[in-house]
Motif scaffolding. Structure first.
Motif, PDB file in Angstrom:
ATOM      1  N   PRO A  45       0.799  -1.233   0.000  1.00  0.00           N
ATOM      2  CA  PRO A  45       0.000   0.000   0.000  1.00  0.00           C
ATOM      3  C   PRO A  45       0.832   1.284   0.000  1.00  0.00           C
ATOM      4  O   PRO A  45       0.271   2.365  -0.139  1.00  0.00           O
ATOM      5  CB  PRO A  45      -0.792  -0.123   1.302  1.00  0.00           C
ATOM      6  N   PHE A  46       2.180   1.182   0.158  1.00  0.00           N
ATOM      7  CA  PHE A  46       3.008   2.386   0.210  1.00  0.00           C
ATOM      8  C   PHE A  46       4.129   2.292  -0.822  1.00  0.00           C
ATOM      9  O   PHE A  46       4.687   1.224  -1.056  1.00  0.00           O
ATOM     10  CB  PHE A  46       3.611   2.579   1.607  1.00  0.00           C
ATOM     11  N   VAL A  47       4.447   3.441  -1.415  1.00  0.00           N
ATOM     12  CA  VAL A  47       5.512   3.522  -2.414  1.00  0.00           C
ATOM     13  C   VAL A  47       6.441   4.671  -2.050  1.00  0.00           C
ATOM     14  O   VAL A  47       5.981   5.795  -1.809  1.00  0.00           O
ATOM     15  CB  VAL A  47       4.939   3.769  -3.828  1.00  0.00           C
ATOM     16  N   SER A  48       7.735   4.385  -2.011  1.00  0.00           N
ATOM     17  CA  SER A  48       8.740   5.441  -1.877  1.00  0.00           C
ATOM     18  C   SER A  48       9.177   5.854  -3.277  1.00  0.00           C
ATOM     19  O   SER A  48       9.610   5.003  -4.071  1.00  0.00           O
ATOM     20  CB  SER A  48       9.948   4.946  -1.078  1.00  0.00           C
ATOM     21  N   LEU A  49       9.064   7.119  -3.596  1.00  0.00           N
ATOM     22  CA  LEU A  49       9.445   7.576  -4.924  1.00  0.00           C
ATOM     23  C   LEU A  49      10.945   7.385  -5.146  1.00  0.00           C
ATOM     24  O   LEU A  49      11.741   7.544  -4.217  1.00  0.00           O
ATOM     25  CB  LEU A  49       9.088   9.051  -5.105  1.00  0.00           C
ATOM     26  N   PRO A  50      11.351   7.048  -6.381  1.00  0.00           N
ATOM     27  CA  PRO A  50      12.789   6.981  -6.694  1.00  0.00           C
ATOM     28  C   PRO A  50      13.456   8.320  -6.394  1.00  0.00           C
ATOM     29  O   PRO A  50      12.797   9.366  -6.358  1.00  0.00           O
ATOM     30  CB  PRO A  50      12.803   6.671  -8.198  1.00  0.00           C
ATOM     31  N   ASP A  51      14.766   8.290  -6.192  1.00  0.00           N
ATOM     32  CA  ASP A  51      15.491   9.476  -5.728  1.00  0.00           C
ATOM     33  C   ASP A  51      15.213  10.717  -6.574  1.00  0.00           C
ATOM     34  O   ASP A  51      14.921  11.794  -6.036  1.00  0.00           O
ATOM     35  CB  ASP A  51      16.998   9.194  -5.714  1.00  0.00           C
ATOM     36  N   GLU A  52      15.311  10.580  -7.890  1.00  0.00           N
ATOM     37  CA  GLU A  52      15.132  11.753  -8.752  1.00  0.00           C
ATOM     38  C   GLU A  52      13.704  12.279  -8.680  1.00  0.00           C
ATOM     39  O   GLU A  52      13.472  13.490  -8.637  1.00  0.00           O
ATOM     40  CB  GLU A  52      15.499  11.400 -10.194  1.00  0.00           C
ATOM     41  N   GLU A  53      12.732  11.362  -8.641  1.00  0.00           N
ATOM     42  CA  GLU A  53      11.340  11.782  -8.542  1.00  0.00           C
ATOM     43  C   GLU A  53      11.045  12.361  -7.159  1.00  0.00           C
ATOM     44  O   GLU A  53      10.277  13.325  -7.028  1.00  0.00           O
ATOM     45  CB  GLU A  53      10.412  10.600  -8.827  1.00  0.00           C
ATOM     46  N   ALA A  54      11.653  11.788  -6.125  1.00  0.00           N
ATOM     47  CA  ALA A  54      11.457  12.312  -4.770  1.00  0.00           C
ATOM     48  C   ALA A  54      12.004  13.735  -4.662  1.00  0.00           C
ATOM     49  O   ALA A  54      11.386  14.619  -4.051  1.00  0.00           O
ATOM     50  CB  ALA A  54      12.132  11.399  -3.748  1.00  0.00           C
ATOM     51  N   HIS A  55      13.173  13.962  -5.260  1.00  0.00           N
ATOM     52  CA  HIS A  55      13.749  15.313  -5.253  1.00  0.00           C
ATOM     53  C   HIS A  55      12.816  16.289  -5.958  1.00  0.00           C
ATOM     54  O   HIS A  55      12.567  17.400  -5.463  1.00  0.00           O
ATOM     55  CB  HIS A  55      15.115  15.293  -5.936  1.00  0.00           C
ATOM     56  N   HIS A  56      12.303  15.881  -7.112  1.00  0.00           N
ATOM     57  CA  HIS A  56      11.398  16.754  -7.866  1.00  0.00           C
ATOM     58  C   HIS A  56      10.128  17.034  -7.063  1.00  0.00           C
ATOM     59  O   HIS A  56       9.642  18.177  -7.017  1.00  0.00           O
ATOM     60  CB  HIS A  56      11.045  16.098  -9.202  1.00  0.00           C
ATOM     61  N   ALA A  57       9.595  15.982  -6.427  1.00  0.00           N
ATOM     62  CA  ALA A  57       8.354  16.145  -5.665  1.00  0.00           C
ATOM     63  C   ALA A  57       8.552  17.052  -4.454  1.00  0.00           C
ATOM     64  O   ALA A  57       7.731  17.937  -4.179  1.00  0.00           O
ATOM     65  CB  ALA A  57       7.833  14.780  -5.218  1.00  0.00           C
ATOM     66  N   ALA A  58       9.659  16.841  -3.721  1.00  0.00           N
ATOM     67  CA  ALA A  58       9.860  17.572  -2.470  1.00  0.00           C
ATOM     68  C   ALA A  58      10.435  18.964  -2.675  1.00  0.00           C
ATOM     69  O   ALA A  58      10.042  19.913  -1.983  1.00  0.00           O
ATOM     70  CB  ALA A  58      10.780  16.765  -1.549  1.00  0.00           C
ATOM     71  N   ARG A  59      11.356  19.107  -3.647  1.00  0.00           N
ATOM     72  CA  ARG A  59      12.087  20.367  -3.780  1.00  0.00           C
ATOM     73  C   ARG A  59      11.562  21.275  -4.885  1.00  0.00           C
ATOM     74  O   ARG A  59      11.746  22.492  -4.818  1.00  0.00           O
ATOM     75  CB  ARG A  59      13.566  20.070  -4.046  1.00  0.00           C
ATOM     76  N   VAL A  60      10.949  20.686  -5.921  1.00  0.00           N
ATOM     77  CA  VAL A  60      10.512  21.495  -7.066  1.00  0.00           C
ATOM     78  C   VAL A  60       9.027  21.823  -6.970  1.00  0.00           C
ATOM     79  O   VAL A  60       8.636  22.991  -6.917  1.00  0.00           O
ATOM     80  CB  VAL A  60      10.836  20.788  -8.400  1.00  0.00           C
ATOM     81  N   VAL A  61       8.184  20.785  -6.942  1.00  0.00           N
ATOM     82  CA  VAL A  61       6.738  21.057  -6.863  1.00  0.00           C
ATOM     83  C   VAL A  61       6.254  21.162  -5.422  1.00  0.00           C
ATOM     84  O   VAL A  61       5.136  21.586  -5.165  1.00  0.00           O
ATOM     85  CB  VAL A  61       5.925  19.992  -7.634  1.00  0.00           C
ATOM     86  N   ARG A  62       7.108  20.737  -4.467  1.00  0.00           N
ATOM     87  CA  ARG A  62       6.848  20.909  -3.031  1.00  0.00           C
ATOM     88  C   ARG A  62       5.507  20.309  -2.597  1.00  0.00           C
ATOM     89  O   ARG A  62       4.619  21.000  -2.096  1.00  0.00           O
ATOM     90  CB  ARG A  62       6.918  22.392  -2.654  1.00  0.00           C
ATOM     91  N   VAL A  63       5.371  19.009  -2.812  1.00  0.00           N
ATOM     92  CA  VAL A  63       4.156  18.331  -2.366  1.00  0.00           C
ATOM     93  C   VAL A  63       4.101  18.327  -0.837  1.00  0.00           C
ATOM     94  O   VAL A  63       5.128  18.394  -0.157  1.00  0.00           O
ATOM     95  CB  VAL A  63       4.090  16.884  -2.906  1.00  0.00           C
ATOM     96  N   LYS A  64       2.884  18.221  -0.318  1.00  0.00           N
ATOM     97  CA  LYS A  64       2.662  18.220   1.123  1.00  0.00           C
ATOM     98  C   LYS A  64       1.941  16.938   1.536  1.00  0.00           C
ATOM     99  O   LYS A  64       1.197  16.354   0.734  1.00  0.00           O
ATOM    100  CB  LYS A  64       1.808  19.425   1.533  1.00  0.00           C
ATOM    101  N   PRO A  65       2.124  16.479   2.771  1.00  0.00           N
ATOM    102  CA  PRO A  65       1.363  15.321   3.246  1.00  0.00           C
ATOM    103  C   PRO A  65      -0.138  15.543   3.075  1.00  0.00           C
ATOM    104  O   PRO A  65      -0.654  16.633   3.347  1.00  0.00           O
ATOM    105  CB  PRO A  65       1.750  15.231   4.726  1.00  0.00           C
ATOM    106  N   GLY A  66      -0.812  14.508   2.581  1.00  0.00           N
ATOM    107  CA  GLY A  66      -2.241  14.597   2.325  1.00  0.00           C
ATOM    108  C   GLY A  66      -2.592  15.037   0.919  1.00  0.00           C
ATOM    109  O   GLY A  66      -3.765  14.966   0.519  1.00  0.00           O
ATOM    110  N   GLU A  67      -1.596  15.472   0.144  1.00  0.00           N
ATOM    111  CA  GLU A  67      -1.856  15.947  -1.219  1.00  0.00           C
ATOM    112  C   GLU A  67      -2.051  14.762  -2.168  1.00  0.00           C
ATOM    113  O   GLU A  67      -1.289  13.796  -2.127  1.00  0.00           O
ATOM    114  CB  GLU A  67      -0.689  16.803  -1.695  1.00  0.00           C
ATOM    115  N   PRO A  68      -3.068  14.814  -3.049  1.00  0.00           N
ATOM    116  CA  PRO A  68      -3.255  13.723  -4.012  1.00  0.00           C
ATOM    117  C   PRO A  68      -2.188  13.762  -5.104  1.00  0.00           C
ATOM    118  O   PRO A  68      -1.801  14.836  -5.574  1.00  0.00           O
ATOM    119  CB  PRO A  68      -4.647  13.990  -4.590  1.00  0.00           C
ATOM    120  N   VAL A  69      -1.701  12.589  -5.495  1.00  0.00           N
ATOM    121  CA  VAL A  69      -0.725  12.465  -6.578  1.00  0.00           C
ATOM    122  C   VAL A  69      -1.092  11.249  -7.416  1.00  0.00           C
ATOM    123  O   VAL A  69      -1.913  10.415  -7.017  1.00  0.00           O
ATOM    124  CB  VAL A  69       0.724  12.321  -6.047  1.00  0.00           C
ATOM    125  N   ARG A  70      -0.469  11.155  -8.573  1.00  0.00           N
ATOM    126  CA  ARG A  70      -0.706  10.022  -9.475  1.00  0.00           C
ATOM    127  C   ARG A  70       0.644   9.439  -9.879  1.00  0.00           C
ATOM    128  O   ARG A  70       1.559  10.171 -10.264  1.00  0.00           O
ATOM    129  CB  ARG A  70      -1.490  10.481 -10.699  1.00  0.00           C
TER     130      ARG A  70
END
Length: 235
Positions: A17-42
Motif C-alpha cells: 500500500p506504500f511507495v517510496s518515490l525513486p530518488d530523482e522523482e522524490a527530489h522533484h516532488a519535495a524540492r521542485v513542486v513541493r508536495v505536502k502530506p495529504g496531497e493527491p498524486v498520481r
C-alpha cells in the motif's frame, strides 16, 4: 479540477500500500513542486499501470505515497514506430524524443543514414526525456528505443508494414497508405535519405508517402507523420 502531479515509478517499485518515490522523482516532488502530506498524486510505471494516492510522508530525501486505487491501460490501438536516421544535432534528437513521445510514438528506431555524420549511440537521457514527456501529457506507456548501424539492419530487426517519407518514388498521400494499426515510418536526416536508402526501403515493401507540400525540419517530419497516421486511423 485541481492539477494532480504525476510521478514515474519503475514497475518493480510500484507496490501497495506504500511507495517510496525513486530518488530523482522524490527530489522533484519535495524540492521542485513541493508536495505536502495529504496531497493527491498520481504514479505511473510506463507499462500501462497508473495509481492514485496521497502523500503520506515528505522528508529531505524521501517521499512516501499511500496507494488508494490503480488501473491498467491496454497498449494503444494505433502503434507507430519511427525509423529515424541519426540527426546532426543532439538538441534535435532530444526535441524529437520529447515531442514524439507526446505525440504517441511507440518506438524510436535510430539508424545511421547515408547523410548522418555518425552512428547513433544509446543514451540514458532519452529515457529521462520520455518520462518527463509522459508526466506532462498523461501518457501511461513509455516508448521503446533501439539503435542500428544502418537502415537495412533496422528493417530486418523490426519487421512491420512500412511507410517512407519521400518526395521521390511517386509518393502517395499518407491517408491512402496508413491502413495498419501497427506501422513504421522511415524518415531521413537533415540531408534526407539517399537514393540507395529509398530504393532499399521500397524494395523491402515500404510505401513512399507524402507529408504534404511543406518541407519540415528532420526532427519534425516523424512527429508530423505520427500525428497524421494517428488521425487517419482513429477517424
Amino acid at each position: 479540477m485541481p492539477h494532480i502531479h504525476r510521478f514515474y515509478v519503475p514497475p518493480h517499485h510500484l507496490t501497495v500500500p506504500f511507495v517510496s518515490l525513486p530518488d530523482e522523482e522524490a527530489h522533484h516532488a519535495a524540492r521542485v513542486v513541493r508536495v505536502k502530506p495529504g496531497e493527491p498524486v498520481r504514479l505511473f510505471d510506463g507499462e500501462g499501470r497508473e495509481c492514485d494516492g496521497t502523500v503520506a510522508q515528505v522528508s529531505r530525501r524521501d517521499v512516501v505515497v499511500a496507494i488508494e486505487s490503480e488501473r491498467r491501460f491496454p497498449l494503444p490501438d494505433v502503434r507507430v514506430t519511427l525509423f529515424q536516421a541519426w540527426l546532426l544535432r543532439e538538441k534535435a534528437v532530444e526535441f524529437l524524443i520529447r515531442h514524439g513521445t507526446e505525440t504517441g510514438i511507440s518506438r524510436f528506431v535510430f539508424f545511421r543514414g547515408g547523410h548522418s555524420d555518425q552512428p547513433p549511440r544509446w543514451h540514458e537521457k532519452w529515457r529521462r526525456i520520455a518520462i518527463e514527456a509522459c508526466k506532462q501529457c498523461g501518457r501511461p506507456w513509455l516508448p521503446a528505443f533501439t539503435v542500428h548501424a544502418g537502415l537495412d539492419i533496422a528493417i530486418d530487426a523490426e519487421p512491420m508494414p512500412l511507410l517512407v517519407a519521400a518526395r521521390e518514388g511517386n509518393p502517395v498521400p499518407l491517408r491512402q497508405a496508413a491502413s495498419f494499426r501497427e506501422i513504421g515510418v522511415i524518415v531521413g536526416p537533415e540531408g534526407g535519405l539517399t537514393e540507395e536508402e529509398l530504393s532499399l526501403a521500397i524494395a523491402r515493401g515500404a510505401t513512399p508517402v507524402s507529408l504534404g507540400d511543406v518541407t519540415y525540419r528532420a526532427e519534425m517530419a516523424g512527429i508530423v507523420a505520427a500525428l497524421l497516421i494517428a488521425y487517419e486511423l482513429n477517424r
